[in-house]
Design an enzyme around this catalytic site. Structure first.
Site, PDB file in Angstrom:
ATOM      1  N   HIS A  22     -26.859  54.781  22.339  1.00 52.77           N
ATOM      2  CA  HIS A  22     -26.489  56.440  22.184  1.00 52.77           C
ATOM      3  C   HIS A  22     -25.090  56.433  21.760  1.00 52.77           C
ATOM      4  CE1 HIS A  22     -29.667  58.386  24.828  1.00 52.77           C
ATOM      5  NE2 HIS A  22     -30.087  57.021  24.815  1.00 52.77           N
ATOM      6  N   HIS A  25     -31.650  50.192  20.979  1.00 53.62           N
ATOM      7  CA  HIS A  25     -31.514  51.567  21.311  1.00 53.62           C
ATOM      8  C   HIS A  25     -30.133  51.901  21.727  1.00 53.62           C
ATOM      9  CE1 HIS A  25     -33.518  55.292  23.000  1.00 53.62           C
ATOM     10  NE2 HIS A  25     -32.353  55.198  23.865  1.00 53.62           N
ATOM     11  N   CYS A  80     -27.643  64.278  27.624  1.00 55.81           N
ATOM     12  CA  CYS A  80     -27.759  65.444  28.444  1.00 55.81           C
ATOM     13  C   CYS A  80     -27.080  66.547  27.854  1.00 55.81           C
ATOM     14  CB  CYS A  80     -26.933  65.147  29.836  1.00 55.81           C
ATOM     15  SG  CYS A  80     -27.126  66.471  31.077  1.00 55.81           S
ATOM     16  N   ASN A 131     -28.445  60.520  21.108  1.00 55.34           N
ATOM     17  CA  ASN A 131     -28.880  59.379  20.552  1.00 55.34           C
ATOM     18  C   ASN A 131     -28.287  58.850  19.183  1.00 55.34           C
ATOM     19  OD1 ASN A 131     -31.271  60.041  22.555  1.00 55.34           O
ATOM     20  ND2 ASN A 131     -31.960  58.197  21.966  1.00 55.34           N
ATOM     21  N   ARG A 145     -39.473  62.292  21.960  1.00 54.38           N
ATOM     22  CA  ARG A 145     -39.563  61.832  23.488  1.00 54.38           C
ATOM     23  C   ARG A 145     -38.140  61.898  23.940  1.00 54.38           C
ATOM     24  NH1 ARG A 145     -37.539  58.946  27.297  1.00 54.38           N
ATOM     25  NH2 ARG A 145     -37.482  57.016  26.041  1.00 54.38           N
ATOM     26  N   ASP A 146     -37.246  60.900  23.547  1.00 54.77           N
ATOM     27  CA  ASP A 146     -36.184  60.698  24.413  1.00 54.77           C
ATOM     28  C   ASP A 146     -35.056  61.814  23.783  1.00 54.77           C
ATOM     29  OD1 ASP A 146     -34.280  59.387  25.873  1.00 54.77           O
ATOM     30  OD2 ASP A 146     -33.568  58.089  24.274  1.00 54.77           O
TER      31      ASP A 146
END
Lengths: 305, 305
Positions: free
Chosen positions: B206, B204, B237, B246, B12-13
């Protein structure tokens, strides 16, 4: 403000295994640019055998060429008596010397027992101190040895205590193969700090597994303020595909800035120095944070690159 | 053995902003391979508008296609009431929903005030819980906002408390732009832990600046055991050159192994899953430790690659 004391090792540990022979003038230019960026402690050369390490064959010229750098402590590696003779003969202001913490590494690397290697280093340290120059003494493979696996903290503490007892001003704990995780860093420092104050301990990390910044943070948490770092992350073995080098100076400086610790280093000027190193080696260089730093720097300066 | 509970977010992410449209069968293959590697919590899809996020247009098919995966908790993102309607209609077992911690991000991103965005999320959470499905509620830009800069821990704590009060089982603190350093992670968790037990907090990260593993370690030190991670580090991105994605699952698993924490994940099988993702996206993938993991895996298996 609390500060980190960085020893820049790109000109020595960074360059020594690079396949591109860098001319003396290029090295001196790199060292000058690193000094301009605010790095005040620079390991500039190695008095290793020119046959074994051709990249370092110009150590005397590097020491001579850096003598006039204002406010910079220049050091060079001297692994044995012959290296020390050369270092003393050309007036090297400070030396570093190294002993691996395991039998296996000493036997494979220099064909000595750990005890014989330690005694030889003690002699080098003693002679350097008699000659009035400061010594940083390194404990190599302090976390994991490629021949013996995980290294007991007690073995590192024993070696560090001997170096400190003979008078080495700074004992540097080196994760030579980049195998440490932050838990191991904390554990080793818990074992070492009762024997040696934090002000006399430096840490030297390689970033093989991408744990370099995590390890540096763990050491900062334990009170350590002295770190080796290599501009652009240069170092390691360039022949192993994907092998990462030393912990990058720019990554440590960014960590320090984010942690409220001063380093005296100006990041944009350091990025320019990394670019000088990249031109000398003919390939792009940069630590883990470099892509972000370049974007952020370009935005801040209006530079559209 | 103490263990980390990982939520795999690559499907997903990781995928949602990738320019290469991945076919549904490819996503299901990736999810199956991630489950084979031992990942038991997988965020598989997003019920975003297919116009806004074309990569996630097949969310219903993904949920249907993962229903038979044994022992895997599948979740999907539902950002608003319409997304939740779709999630409930196709029997999604668990949802995630997100509110940004700052006025600036909510206004720019969804044209709502923070209070209105929070109230809308509370309605989504409440309806999901009434429908009997579990909710992970995310606090986005929890450390730094691209429009407002550093975020006060108190703002994150207020939002987390509201999510917890309405019944979200897990509140996930997201460093959406990868700006946190470990000192900020420790500080935020010191502020949050009096309000919410560690078992209900996930992190979570990055890895924009290469601080992901250092941040994860800081959270582990604070007692957190729930982490999002993305196989191969997919995410972020892909149009920004050098932008890291991530925090990579393989990096977190390696950190866990080095820290004496179980994850249930088999690294060689995970590397194979990353290679599946790499073929789907047409480019090599991998977190910070991947070059070393590949060499080490190749040596262990006798594979000469």
């Amino acid at each position: 403000m609390d500060r980190l004391l960085l020893t820049e090792v790109a000109p020595r540990d960074g360059l020594q295994n690079q396949p591109t022979l860098v001319p003396t003038a290029g090295k001196l230019e790199l060292i000058r640019r690193l000094a301009e960026a605010g790095l005040t402690r620079i390991e500039a050369a190695s008095f290793a055998s020119p046959k074994a390490v051709p990249q370092m064959a110009d150590a005397e010229e590097i020491v001579a060429g850096t003598r006039s750098l204002p406010g910079v402590e220049v050091s060079a590696l001297a692994m044995n008596g012959r290296g020390l003779d050369r270092a003393l003969a050309c007036g090297t202001p400070q030396i570093a010397t190294v002993v691996a913490a395991t039998e296996g590494m000493n036997r494979r690397n220099i064909n000595m027992t750990l005890e014989r290697a330690t005694a030889a280093a003690e002699e080098v340290i003693g002679r350097a101190l008699e000659a009035g120059i400061a010594v940083r003494a390194y404990v190599a493979v302090a976390f994991e040895c490629p021949f013996e696996g995980p290294v007991e903290p007690a073995a590192v503490v024993r070696l560090a205590e001997r170096f400190a007892a003979i008078g080495a001003g700074e004992v540097v704990i080196a994760d030579t193969i980049g195998a440490a995780a932050p838990g191991q860093v904390s554990a080793l420092l818990r074992a070492l700090l009762p024997s040696l104050p934090a002000e006399r301990i430096g840490m030297h990390f390689h970033d093989t597994r991408g744990f370099g910044i995590a390890n540096a943070h763990a050491a900062i948490e334990a009170g350590i303020r002295r770190f080796d770092a290599s501009a652009g992350g240069i170092g390691g073995c360039p022949f192993a595909p994907g092998a990462a080098g030393n912990l990058a100076t720019e990554d440590v400086v960014l960590l320090a800035e984010k942690s409220g610790l001063a380093t005296g280093v100006d990041l944009p000027t350091l990025i320019d120095a990394v670019d000088v190193a990249g031109r000398l080696l003919g390939r792009p260089l940069g630590g883990r944070a470099m892509p972000w730093l370049r974007r952020s720097h370009a935005q801040a300066s209006g530079d559209p690159r």
